[in-house]
Enzyme design. Sequence first.
Site, PDB file in Angstrom:
ATOM      1  N   LYS A  87       0.841  -1.197   0.000  1.00 44.17           N
ATOM      2  CA  LYS A  87       0.000   0.000   0.000  1.00 44.17           C
ATOM      3  C   LYS A  87       0.872   1.241   0.000  1.00 44.17           C
ATOM      4  O   LYS A  87       1.770   1.396   0.834  1.00 44.17           O
ATOM      5  CB  LYS A  87      -0.910   0.031   1.228  1.00 44.17           C
ATOM      6  CG  LYS A  87      -1.819   1.260   1.282  1.00 44.17           C
ATOM      7  CD  LYS A  87      -2.684   1.274   2.535  1.00 44.17           C
ATOM      8  CE  LYS A  87      -1.958   1.788   3.745  1.00 44.17           C
ATOM      9  NZ  LYS A  87      -1.677   3.259   3.676  1.00 44.17           N
ATOM     10  N   ASP A  94      -3.516   4.156  -2.024  1.00 49.39           N
ATOM     11  CA  ASP A  94      -4.456   4.562  -0.976  1.00 49.39           C
ATOM     12  C   ASP A  94      -4.438   6.090  -0.824  1.00 49.39           C
ATOM     13  O   ASP A  94      -3.891   6.622   0.136  1.00 49.39           O
ATOM     14  CB  ASP A  94      -4.060   3.875   0.333  1.00 49.39           C
ATOM     15  CG  ASP A  94      -4.938   4.263   1.502  1.00 49.39           C
ATOM     16  OD1 ASP A  94      -6.121   4.588   1.279  1.00 49.39           O
ATOM     17  OD2 ASP A  94      -4.435   4.236   2.648  1.00 49.39           O
ATOM     18  N   LEU A  95      -5.054   6.783  -1.785  1.00 50.21           N
ATOM     19  CA  LEU A  95      -5.095   8.244  -1.746  1.00 50.21           C
ATOM     20  C   LEU A  95      -6.487   8.778  -1.430  1.00 50.21           C
ATOM     21  O   LEU A  95      -6.686   9.985  -1.317  1.00 50.21           O
ATOM     22  CB  LEU A  95      -4.586   8.829  -3.076  1.00 50.21           C
ATOM     23  CG  LEU A  95      -3.137   8.486  -3.414  1.00 50.21           C
ATOM     24  CD1 LEU A  95      -2.721   9.169  -4.718  1.00 50.21           C
ATOM     25  CD2 LEU A  95      -2.183   8.879  -2.284  1.00 50.21           C
ATOM     26  N   LYS A  96      -7.458   7.891  -1.325  1.00 55.09           N
ATOM     27  CA  LYS A  96      -8.804   8.265  -0.870  1.00 55.09           C
ATOM     28  C   LYS A  96      -9.353   9.494  -1.605  1.00 55.09           C
ATOM     29  O   LYS A  96      -9.734  10.494  -0.997  1.00 55.09           O
ATOM     30  CB  LYS A  96      -8.814   8.517   0.640  1.00 55.09           C
ATOM     31  CG  LYS A  96      -8.325   7.334   1.472  1.00 55.09           C
ATOM     32  CD  LYS A  96      -8.337   7.685   2.949  1.00 55.09           C
ATOM     33  CE  LYS A  96      -7.880   6.528   3.822  1.00 55.09           C
ATOM     34  NZ  LYS A  96      -6.429   6.247   3.681  1.00 55.09           N
ATOM     35  N   PHE A  97      -9.432   9.392  -2.926  1.00 56.97           N
ATOM     36  CA  PHE A  97      -9.896  10.519  -3.733  1.00 56.97           C
ATOM     37  C   PHE A  97     -11.285  10.980  -3.283  1.00 56.97           C
ATOM     38  O   PHE A  97     -12.204  10.181  -3.116  1.00 56.97           O
ATOM     39  CB  PHE A  97      -9.942  10.145  -5.215  1.00 56.97           C
ATOM     40  CG  PHE A  97      -8.609   9.771  -5.801  1.00 56.97           C
ATOM     41  CD1 PHE A  97      -7.499  10.576  -5.614  1.00 56.97           C
ATOM     42  CD2 PHE A  97      -8.465   8.605  -6.550  1.00 56.97           C
ATOM     43  CE1 PHE A  97      -6.265  10.234  -6.163  1.00 56.97           C
ATOM     44  CE2 PHE A  97      -7.245   8.257  -7.113  1.00 56.97           C
ATOM     45  CZ  PHE A  97      -6.138   9.075  -6.911  1.00 56.97           C
ATOM     46  N   ASP A 103     -13.499  14.464  -4.313  1.00 51.39           N
ATOM     47  CA  ASP A 103     -13.573  15.772  -4.953  1.00 51.39           C
ATOM     48  C   ASP A 103     -14.802  15.768  -5.858  1.00 51.39           C
ATOM     49  O   ASP A 103     -15.626  14.847  -5.786  1.00 51.39           O
ATOM     50  CB  ASP A 103     -12.284  16.033  -5.752  1.00 51.39           C
ATOM     51  CG  ASP A 103     -11.904  17.498  -5.810  1.00 51.39           C
ATOM     52  OD1 ASP A 103     -12.794  18.322  -6.145  1.00 51.39           O
ATOM     53  OD2 ASP A 103     -10.733  17.828  -5.527  1.00 51.39           O
ATOM     54  N   ASN A 107     -15.824  14.982 -11.816  1.00 54.50           N
ATOM     55  CA  ASN A 107     -14.910  15.055 -12.949  1.00 54.50           C
ATOM     56  C   ASN A 107     -13.459  14.909 -12.494  1.00 54.50           C
ATOM     57  O   ASN A 107     -12.654  14.220 -13.134  1.00 54.50           O
ATOM     58  CB  ASN A 107     -15.092  16.379 -13.687  1.00 54.50           C
ATOM     59  CG  ASN A 107     -14.255  16.453 -14.944  1.00 54.50           C
ATOM     60  OD1 ASN A 107     -14.474  15.705 -15.885  1.00 54.50           O
ATOM     61  ND2 ASN A 107     -13.281  17.353 -14.960  1.00 54.50           N
ATOM     62  N   THR A 108     -13.116  15.544 -11.388  1.00 55.51           N
ATOM     63  CA  THR A 108     -11.743  15.489 -10.880  1.00 55.51           C
ATOM     64  C   THR A 108     -11.373  14.091 -10.412  1.00 55.51           C
ATOM     65  O   THR A 108     -10.279  13.588 -10.697  1.00 55.51           O
ATOM     66  CB  THR A 108     -11.565  16.496  -9.730  1.00 55.51           C
ATOM     67  OG1 THR A 108     -11.775  17.812 -10.234  1.00 55.51           O
ATOM     68  CG2 THR A 108     -10.175  16.411  -9.124  1.00 55.51           C
ATOM     69  N   THR A 159     -10.892   3.703  10.239  1.00 56.79           N
ATOM     70  CA  THR A 159     -10.768   2.859  11.427  1.00 56.79           C
ATOM     71  C   THR A 159     -10.360   3.655  12.666  1.00 56.79           C
ATOM     72  O   THR A 159     -10.464   3.147  13.786  1.00 56.79           O
ATOM     73  CB  THR A 159      -9.755   1.728  11.197  1.00 56.79           C
ATOM     74  OG1 THR A 159      -8.526   2.287  10.714  1.00 56.79           O
ATOM     75  CG2 THR A 159     -10.287   0.721  10.201  1.00 56.79           C
ATOM     76  N   ARG A 191      -4.542  -5.885  13.968  1.00 55.99           N
ATOM     77  CA  ARG A 191      -3.365  -5.979  14.821  1.00 55.99           C
ATOM     78  C   ARG A 191      -3.204  -7.426  15.288  1.00 55.99           C
ATOM     79  O   ARG A 191      -4.160  -8.017  15.797  1.00 55.99           O
ATOM     80  CB  ARG A 191      -3.509  -5.071  16.051  1.00 55.99           C
ATOM     81  CG  ARG A 191      -3.465  -3.574  15.709  1.00 55.99           C
ATOM     82  CD  ARG A 191      -2.061  -3.164  15.299  1.00 55.99           C
ATOM     83  NE  ARG A 191      -1.948  -1.734  15.043  1.00 55.99           N
ATOM     84  CZ  ARG A 191      -2.135  -1.164  13.851  1.00 55.99           C
ATOM     85  NH1 ARG A 191      -2.482  -1.903  12.818  1.00 55.99           N
ATOM     86  NH2 ARG A 191      -1.973   0.140  13.697  1.00 55.99           N
ATOM     87  N   GLY A 226       0.391  -2.349   8.723  1.00 56.66           N
ATOM     88  CA  GLY A 226       1.552  -1.479   8.593  1.00 56.66           C
ATOM     89  C   GLY A 226       2.541  -1.659   9.720  1.00 56.66           C
ATOM     90  O   GLY A 226       3.449  -2.485   9.656  1.00 56.66           O
ATOM     91  N   ARG A 227       2.359  -0.881  10.794  1.00 63.67           N
ATOM     92  CA  ARG A 227       3.357  -0.808  11.860  1.00 63.67           C
ATOM     93  C   ARG A 227       3.775  -2.151  12.463  1.00 63.67           C
ATOM     94  O   ARG A 227       4.966  -2.342  12.750  1.00 63.67           O
ATOM     95  CB  ARG A 227       2.874   0.146  12.953  1.00 63.67           C
ATOM     96  CG  ARG A 227       3.100   1.604  12.585  1.00 63.67           C
ATOM     97  CD  ARG A 227       2.411   2.565  13.516  1.00 63.67           C
ATOM     98  NE  ARG A 227       0.976   2.642  13.254  1.00 63.67           N
ATOM     99  CZ  ARG A 227       0.175   3.544  13.798  1.00 63.67           C
ATOM    100  NH1 ARG A 227       0.656   4.429  14.652  1.00 63.67           N
ATOM    101  NH2 ARG A 227      -1.108   3.567  13.501  1.00 63.67           N
TER     102      ARG A 227
END
Length: 252
Positions: free
Chosen positions: A34, A61-64, A66, A69-70, A125, A187, A216-217
């Site tokens: 990710k 994972d940029l969570k668009f 807007d 159209n964008t 989360t 976790r 991740g961590r």
Amino acid sequence: MKTNRNLIVALDVKTGAEAQRLVDMLRGVAGMFKIGSQLFTATGPTFVRDIVNSGERVFLDLKFHDIPNTVAAAGIEAARLGVSIFNVHAAGGSEMMRRTAGAVAESVQASGLTKPSIIAVTVLTSADQMTLTDVGWDSTPEKLVERLSVLAAAAGLDGVVASPREIGIVRSAVTKPGFIVVTPGVRPVGAALGDQSRVTTPYEAIAAGADYLVVGRPIIEATDPPKAALKIIEEMEAGSPNNIKVPELGDS
């Protein structure tokens, strides 16, 4: 080493060099990597292309969120990067999601590219009831996840991002074949929760019906990241009676 295509390792680090080191260490162990806002802002799309070109799969994972159209245009660019999954915020609404799904499908067909799976973020989360109340949502996290999941499916998206606590809710509310659930907030037993509020173990998440787990961590901050990843994979496999069948991305 055992490979588990259902494990997505979050490269939530500051530099491309750190991320590349983790990719090299976890190659053949992690099923996908990710790349989120921090790393993308630091390295740009070139790093995404490099990871994809090296043969690894990427969840962008940029969570668009807007105007339609964008977001549709951003989705086309994500597909051109060759990512396997990218996400949008379901709170952006039906038109935004529908326009994005349609624009990406049309673009990849015209260019001969592989269609990425487009999934919708429901409720982060890290959010709890107080968080929703603060921003004016008169709903529980569970009810909002249900509503947004149904909205995403109706708009033609391939799945959702939902906490492990709401996997069952998504599965009950959405009957669309192949609809995938990508689950962060996981976790392993004994790990610190960090800033996550609604979490479960890898075993519990897979047993509840998650398709992909984002971790991740507990992996990237471990002394031995491959060993930590394998431990999580073992917990995942224990939660699956069928050794976890991976859905085909982008086919729904």
